[in-house]
Write an enzyme that holds these catalytic residues in place. Structure first.
Site, PDB file in Angstrom:
ATOM      1  N   SER A 142      47.682  43.916  47.585  1.00 46.74           N
ATOM      2  CA  SER A 142      48.335  43.662  46.283  1.00 46.74           C
ATOM      3  C   SER A 142      49.831  43.868  46.458  1.00 46.74           C
ATOM      4  O   SER A 142      50.256  44.668  47.303  1.00 46.74           O
ATOM      5  CB  SER A 142      47.808  44.652  45.238  1.00 46.74           C
ATOM      6  OG  SER A 142      48.630  44.631  44.082  1.00 46.74           O
ATOM      7  N   TYR A 155      45.888  53.319  42.750  1.00 48.92           N
ATOM      8  CA  TYR A 155      45.480  51.979  43.193  1.00 48.92           C
ATOM      9  C   TYR A 155      46.481  51.443  44.222  1.00 48.92           C
ATOM     10  O   TYR A 155      46.088  50.944  45.278  1.00 48.92           O
ATOM     11  CB  TYR A 155      45.408  51.065  41.975  1.00 48.92           C
ATOM     12  CG  TYR A 155      45.163  49.604  42.253  1.00 48.92           C
ATOM     13  CD1 TYR A 155      43.864  49.106  42.400  1.00 48.92           C
ATOM     14  CD2 TYR A 155      46.226  48.697  42.360  1.00 48.92           C
ATOM     15  CE1 TYR A 155      43.641  47.752  42.639  1.00 48.92           C
ATOM     16  CE2 TYR A 155      46.013  47.350  42.594  1.00 48.92           C
ATOM     17  CZ  TYR A 155      44.718  46.887  42.728  1.00 48.92           C
ATOM     18  OH  TYR A 155      44.505  45.551  42.964  1.00 48.92           O
ATOM     19  N   LYS A 159      46.255  50.146  48.329  1.00 48.53           N
ATOM     20  CA  LYS A 159      46.674  48.832  48.827  1.00 48.53           C
ATOM     21  C   LYS A 159      47.763  48.967  49.901  1.00 48.53           C
ATOM     22  O   LYS A 159      47.823  48.180  50.844  1.00 48.53           O
ATOM     23  CB  LYS A 159      47.138  47.956  47.659  1.00 48.53           C
ATOM     24  CG  LYS A 159      46.038  47.653  46.632  1.00 48.53           C
ATOM     25  CD  LYS A 159      44.820  46.959  47.244  1.00 48.53           C
ATOM     26  CE  LYS A 159      43.858  46.454  46.171  1.00 48.53           C
ATOM     27  NZ  LYS A 159      42.684  45.764  46.758  1.00 48.53           N
TER      28      LYS A 159
HETATM   29  N1  LIG Z   1      43.790  40.250  39.555  1.00 47.19           N
HETATM   30  C1  LIG Z   1      44.933  40.700  40.023  1.00 47.19           C
HETATM   31  O1  LIG Z   1      45.984  40.646  39.354  1.00 47.19           O
HETATM   32  C2  LIG Z   1      45.001  41.292  41.413  1.00 47.19           C
HETATM   33  C3  LIG Z   1      46.264  41.518  41.975  1.00 47.19           C
HETATM   34  C4  LIG Z   1      46.345  42.047  43.255  1.00 47.19           C
HETATM   35  C5  LIG Z   1      45.191  42.327  43.957  1.00 47.19           C
HETATM   36  N2  LIG Z   1      43.971  42.110  43.384  1.00 47.19           N
HETATM   37  C6  LIG Z   1      42.790  42.409  44.182  1.00 47.19           C
HETATM   38  O2  LIG Z   1      41.961  41.269  44.215  1.00 47.19           O
HETATM   39  C7  LIG Z   1      40.625  41.668  44.514  1.00 47.19           C
HETATM   40  C8  LIG Z   1      39.676  40.982  43.567  1.00 47.19           C
HETATM   41  O3  LIG Z   1      39.919  41.456  42.262  1.00 47.19           O
HETATM   42  P1  LIG Z   1      39.850  40.518  40.956  1.00 47.19           P
HETATM   43  O4  LIG Z   1      41.159  40.625  40.312  1.00 47.19           O
HETATM   44  O5  LIG Z   1      39.298  39.190  41.285  1.00 47.19           O
HETATM   45  O6  LIG Z   1      38.840  41.386  40.064  1.00 47.19           O
HETATM   46  P2  LIG Z   1      37.453  41.069  39.361  1.00 47.19           P
HETATM   47  O7  LIG Z   1      37.458  39.714  38.755  1.00 47.19           O
HETATM   48  O8  LIG Z   1      37.206  42.224  38.468  1.00 47.19           O
HETATM   49  O9  LIG Z   1      36.437  41.067  40.582  1.00 47.19           O
HETATM   50  C9  LIG Z   1      36.200  42.228  41.326  1.00 47.19           C
HETATM   51  C10 LIG Z   1      35.085  41.932  42.294  1.00 47.19           C
HETATM   52  O10 LIG Z   1      34.879  43.092  43.104  1.00 47.19           O
HETATM   53  C11 LIG Z   1      33.508  43.433  43.063  1.00 47.19           C
HETATM   54  N3  LIG Z   1      33.334  44.867  43.218  1.00 47.19           N
HETATM   55  C12 LIG Z   1      33.901  45.860  42.526  1.00 47.19           C
HETATM   56  N4  LIG Z   1      33.495  47.050  42.983  1.00 47.19           N
HETATM   57  C13 LIG Z   1      32.618  46.789  43.986  1.00 47.19           C
HETATM   58  C14 LIG Z   1      31.852  47.577  44.858  1.00 47.19           C
HETATM   59  N5  LIG Z   1      31.878  48.913  44.797  1.00 47.19           N
HETATM   60  N6  LIG Z   1      31.062  46.979  45.774  1.00 47.19           N
HETATM   61  C15 LIG Z   1      31.020  45.628  45.838  1.00 47.19           C
HETATM   62  N7  LIG Z   1      31.729  44.817  45.045  1.00 47.19           N
HETATM   63  C16 LIG Z   1      32.518  45.397  44.132  1.00 47.19           C
HETATM   64  C17 LIG Z   1      32.998  42.919  41.731  1.00 47.19           C
HETATM   65  O11 LIG Z   1      31.613  42.659  41.864  1.00 47.19           O
HETATM   66  P3  LIG Z   1      30.430  43.244  40.915  1.00 47.19           P
HETATM   67  O12 LIG Z   1      31.098  43.881  39.715  1.00 47.19           O
HETATM   68  O13 LIG Z   1      29.639  42.031  40.569  1.00 47.19           O
HETATM   69  O14 LIG Z   1      29.718  44.207  41.787  1.00 47.19           O
HETATM   70  C18 LIG Z   1      33.782  41.628  41.599  1.00 47.19           C
HETATM   71  O15 LIG Z   1      33.133  40.574  42.262  1.00 47.19           O
HETATM   72  C19 LIG Z   1      40.620  43.201  44.437  1.00 47.19           C
HETATM   73  O16 LIG Z   1      40.693  43.738  45.733  1.00 47.19           O
HETATM   74  C20 LIG Z   1      41.888  43.502  43.668  1.00 47.19           C
HETATM   75  O17 LIG Z   1      42.351  44.798  43.948  1.00 47.19           O
HETATM   76  C21 LIG Z   1      43.851  41.594  42.140  1.00 47.19           C
END
Ligand SMILES: NC(=O)c1ccc[n+]([C@@H]2O[C@H](COP(=O)([O-])OP(=O)(O)OC[C@H]3O[C@@H](n4cnc5c(N)ncnc54)[C@H](OP(=O)(O)O)[C@@H]3O)[C@@H](O)[C@H]2O)c1
Length: 258
Positions: A142, A155, A159
């Site tokens: 991130s 968090y 990262k």
């Molecule tokens: N969205 C942003 O602005 C942003 C920015 C920077 C980085 N990120 C990173 O992008 C990645 C994806 O996040 P997202 O934004 O797409 O969030 P999201 O839509 O909430 O999706 C999170 C995913 O992670 C899975 N997950 C959570 N805890 C888990 C665990 N203990 N074991 C296995 N799977 C798990 C969830 O699956 P289930 O709930 O179905 O198990 C879901 O598929 C993350 O690493 C996040 O830190 C996001």
């Protein structure tokens, strides 16, 4: 970016039931890869696989559980015969708030999922397949791992550590396995709702490229990093944020037009 050619390759994407992970799975399948999508819940993993146009398998796996990771790697090899690509994407943030208000439970959970998870899955994939055959790993970090933000200290620490581990792994696993990280800015997903839902207009105004991110923006970059077009890139951190890390663009635009 145009389509990256991944026909005949197999990718595991952790945390792919929705958001960025699902978009990555869909994008890699569009480029011809077989994809394995994980979630903690089998029904959600199956539902994600059903949204992929191509060969897709949903597997239930908590990302920080050793047995679940190895089981998924074994299932992938059984079903598709290789693991060429691993995207360590699952992430969580149970620790929103000031650092001094955190407790050991939240610390352990966030570091388990965001940091141990990528290490564990990389280890399983490398030992079971990539050490002999090569591969490409992408870790979802991130822009928070490169900067500070209110209430995001824990968090962002996970990262920042993931970016460091990416570089270390790139060295340890060279030359056969490439390891890179991506750093998304604020992307329209459930995890990040607190960052954009009530502030989208304001955030879009300050973001240099004029909008928040969509999961597909991130997926396109991953498709590039795991493809042969990136075959001389390892240990790098690619920021995908519409320029957010540069700061508020509004004053600059005013200066330009005036
Ligand atoms: N969205 C942003 O602005 C942003 C920015 C920077 C980085 N990120 C990173 O992008 C990645 C994806 O996040 P997202 O934004 O797409 O969030 P999201 O839509 O909430 O999706 C999170 C995913 O992670 C899975 N997950 C959570 N805890 C888990 C665990 N203990 N074991 C296995 N799977 C798990 C969830 O699956 P289930 O709930 O179905 O198990 C879901 O598929 C993350 O690493 C996040 O830190 C996001």
């Amino acid at each position: 970016m145009t389509t990256a050619e991944l026909t005949g390759r197999t990718a595991i994407v952790t945390g792919a039931s929705r958001g960025i992970g699902l978009a990555i799975g869909q994008r890699l399948a569009q480029a011809g890869a077989n994809v394995v999508l994980t979630s903690r819940d089998q029904q959600s993993a199956d539902a994600a696989a059903a949204q992929v146009d191509g060969n897709a398998l949903g597997v239930a796996a908590h990302v920080a559980e050793d047995d679940a990771a190895q089981r998924c790697v074994d299932l992938t090899l059984e079903r598709f015969g290789s693991i060429d690509i691993l995207v360590n994407n699952a992430g969580t943030n149970p620790a929103f708030g000031p650092l001094i208000d955190q407790d050991h439970g939240r610390f352990a959970k966030i570091f388990d999922v965001n940091l141990w998870g990528p290490l564990l899955w990389t280890s399983c994939a490398v030992k079971s397949w990539m050490s002999e055959h090569g591969g490409a790993v992408v870790n979802t970090a991130s822009i928070g791992g490169m900067s500070s933000a209110p209430l995001m200290g824990m968090y962002n620490a996970t990262k920042a550590a993931l970016i460091h581990i990416t570089k270390q792994l790139a060295l340890e696993l060279s030359p056969g396995v490439r390891v890179n990280a991506i750093c998304p800015g604020v992307v329209r997903t459930k995890l990040a709702e607190v960052l954009w839902q009530e502030h989208e207009q304001a955030l879009s105004t300050t973001t240099p490229l004029g909008r928040i991110g969509e999961p597909v923006d991130v997926a396109d970059a991953v498709a590039f990093l795991v493809s042969d077009a990136a075959s001389w890139i390892t240990g790098q951190t690619l920021v995908i944020d519409g320029g957010q890390i540069l700061g508020d663009a509004t004053g600059f635009r005013a200066g330009h037009s005036g």
